[in-house]
Structures are given as C-alpha cells and as structure tokens.
Enzyme design. Sequence first.
Site, PDB file in Angstrom:
ATOM      1  CE1 TYR A 167      -5.349  -2.525   0.123  1.00 11.77           C
ATOM      2  CE2 TYR A 167      -6.534  -3.385   1.739  1.00 11.77           C
ATOM      3  CZ  TYR A 167      -5.749  -3.001   1.322  1.00 11.77           C
ATOM      4  OH  TYR A 167      -4.834  -2.285   2.058  1.00 11.77           O
ATOM      5  CE1 TYR A 208      -4.178   2.815   3.985  1.00 18.66           C
ATOM      6  CE2 TYR A 208      -5.554   1.441   2.656  1.00 18.66           C
ATOM      7  CZ  TYR A 208      -4.359   1.591   3.221  1.00 18.66           C
ATOM      8  OH  TYR A 208      -3.180   0.843   2.921  1.00 18.66           O
TER       9      TYR A 208
END
Lengths: 390, 138
Positions: free
Chosen positions: A290, A340
């Site tokens: 992440y 994203y």
Amino acid sequence: MSLRAKCAIAGLGATRMGRNFDHSSAIGFAVEAVELALADAGLERTELDGLLVNPGVTWMTNPMASFDLQQAMGLVDLSLTATMNLGGATAGAMVMHAAQAIDAGMANVVACVFADAPLKPPRPESARKGGGSAAAYGFARGLEGAYGLFGVSAQYAFVARRYMHKFGATNDHLGAVAVAERQWANLNPAAQFHDQPLTLADYHNSRWIAEPFHLLDCCLVSNGGLCVIVTSAERARSLRKPPVYILGMGQGHPGGDPIETLVSGAPIAGRMAFKMAGIELSDIDLAEIYDCYTFTVMVTLEDYGFCGKGEGGPFVADGRIAPGGALPVNTGGGQLSSFYMWGMTPVCEAIIQVRGEGRERQVKKHDIALVSGNGGILSTHSTLVLGARA
Amino acid sequence: MPEIAKPVPAVTPQMVPFFEAARQGELKVQRCAECGALRFPAREICARCLSRKHDWVRVSGRGEVLSFNIMHQVYHPAFAAEVPYAVVMIKLEEGPAIVSNLLGVKPDQIRCGMPVEVVFEQVDDQVSLPKFRPRAAG
C-alpha cells in the site's frame, strides 16, 4: 484449524481507472466492477451470496453502501453483507472476512468491492493529494485549522519528518520508490502514468505539497471500481481462471501516536499471515505494498522484517524493488503511478501477477505474493499472502 | 479588501478551561483524576484507565519540536500570503503533544528536537492561541 488455502480468489473485475466518467457516481463503477469480476470468474450474478463493500470518499454518505449495491444489482437471498471501513486496509480485511465466512459455511461466493468517483467532469478537480482514506477519519489534534494544518498529507508529513530525523532517511530514498513504481507503470497499459517516464530529478523538481512530501510522493486520484470474488478453493478450481489461493491473513492496528512510534501494523499482521501461510520472507516472490505515500512503502517493508527498523530508506533505494530487481514491489505502478482504489490496488496487481497475467511486467517467479493494506496514518493494516498453489 | 480571517477554533464546552487559561497566558492540559495521565486535546475519557474524572493542570509551556511540516499549497485563503509556512507538533515537557506554529524561525531552519517555550497570541476576546518560540536549552 488453519485457513491456509481453504479459499481462493476466483474473479477479478477492474473498470478503467482515472478520468473515467462512464458513471456519475461510485455505485455505477461498483456495479460495473462486479459484472466484470463475475465474467472473469465465469459466474452468474445469481450465484453471489455474499457482498462486502468498502465505499470510497464519495460513497460514504450511504451508511449501508453494501445494501445499496445489493439493491442496485437486484441481488436476493444473500447470506453475508457488510459495509466495511478500515481505510486502505479494508480490501485485505474484506478478503479475509469473506474467507472466514466461506470456511464457516456461511457463504459460498463473496464479492468484495471498492469504488469511488472523486473526479468530476467537465473540469476535473486538480488532484488533492493524499487520498481520501485518512482525510475522512478526522485525526483530532484539536486546533488544526487555526495553525494552518489542513489535509492528510500534512499530517502524514509529521510522521515522515520524524522518521527521517530519527533514522536519517532522505528524499532521495523516498524518490527512489516513486521512480521504481513509475518504471513498473511504464510496463502497464492500465496505469494512469503508463506513458510518462520519471527520473529522480523529475521527482525532486515536482512541487512540494507538505514537506517532506513532493507531489510525486503522494498517490494519485482515480474514478473507478474494483471487485474480487472469493470462493472455496475447490469451487475456484472449477471456474475460469487459475485460483489465487489465500494462504495467509493478518491484521495489525498498533494504536498510540505514529509520530512517536513510527511503526505500522505490519509487524503484527505479517507475523500472523506468514505463520498461517507457512512461509518466510525469503519465500516471497513479489510484494504489493500500500503506497498512499512513498514513505508508507519504506516503513511497511522494514516493518515486515525485510530489513531492520530504520533501514527502509537505503533498502528501497538500491534498485531491488524496481523492474529486474530481487524484490519486485508494486509491479503495476502502485497507487503512485497506476491507480488509486485504496487497498484494492495492491490486491488487484497481486492477483494478476500470481495468475501469470502480467504480460510485459510479469514477474518471472510468481508463486507467492505479499499484499499489504494501510489505513489512516499507519493506523490500520492488513496483510494477505496469496499463492499460485494450495 | 477585507482580510479573510484564519479559522478560529470553536470553544467547545470540553475545551472551555483550556481557552480560559490561554486568555490568562497559561497553558493547561487535562489530567486524569484517577491515574494522573495528562492528555491534550480534551477528551471525556482517560485512554489509560478509562476514568471519566479529570481536572485541568497548568504545564510549564516548555517542550521541543517533535516534528514539523512545511505547507506549500493553499488550502485556506487566509494562509495564502504565508505559503510556504510551517506547522509544528510540540512535545511538551510533561508529555502531551500539541499542534502549533513556531515563531521567529524560518521554516527551513526548523529542526526536530529544538527546545521551545509557549507564548500566546490573542485572536479575539474569547480566544488566545498558544504558539511557540525557541528557547535556550536547559
């Protein structure tokens, strides 16, 4: 009884990402993503009996977004739903919740969904860097606005600066993450920055957002939807695609003040997930980490134990995470350079790689993938270990 | 053209003692009445022992820069003329951390660990804001 390899990811659906205005709201992208995932798996909509939803910032007005999606898709007789939010750790948490439910006999075919639509036509907002996952959860430090503290990037910057002070990491180290991920994105036609190369000089020249973060330290903004479908391992083997086995799962939520602790939930979650999977770090072929910020990648990798605490800077800057390196990281370009979709970005790329569908960016040995999710400011964390074999 | 005002913090009931003290030039934080843990900003419940009883105590106003950032983007028009400007997190000597600004130091001169002390800036007749300035160490 171990959950190792009891369940697998059998379907993956990803819409076009970025400045996509095919739908006027997040739920439209969610529906499309579920349809794509069903087709990918070779499943009918009527076979879904579980629906887990992680709504993006523009979908948060619906307290039960999972119910709204159920109704939008005409799904009936579900035995598992939830609207879940641990920020960027949610994707991993949804997959593990699905696996636990399936193993318990409470559901059979569970769709895990993320969607968001922050970009509006005809004048797309200039990207407000830092993403929505932390911004929505109000880090109450009291008097922020009076002192000019706005946005999540500004708060995350406190942690990064303290880390750099304590351990000597530099913007060259952070920039190395941005450069490596862009190199991977240049190999990924679905990446928002596919066509744009990036040098370390470009990184340093990009405008400051909140020091120590440049624009290119911060994830991009995307419209889109992403769905993964989880089933039992046995069921997955009967479907269209090679199963992506869920070998290990874990979460870690350290608490305290990250500016002082400088630690993510990866130590807790990693230990749990690696134990379940029966692996060591050296077994990992690729890592989807992440990356709301370049800094997050640095901290997460060291917190898993790939290097000592505080050594993450030099570790990410020596070329090993880039194409051709010994530890491929964010092989689609990550949230910095591909798209994203919060925690679904790393989950999606891991699935593609483990299946062997990475084409030009395919990592040669792709048996075991590590997937991290981070929410808030090192607040929440999920780890998945995914594998090509049970 | 009238100046756009910076956001003024709302004086919530929980924070009344803080702002009363600030008007007098005193920095106060909550102290748990059962376990003594200090905390800021105001909370109803002690995170260490879960007590709902607290009082407010004066702290020295001394601390050090725990961390800082430098804001380059204009998020609020009142800060447009100041960009780039720094926001600091101060670790008070007594333990709690407080967000603030550092006066008299250019943003690129700020360092983690700098010793600081509190000063107060009056905003209006309700609100004075604690800010910090460098102090000699020791």
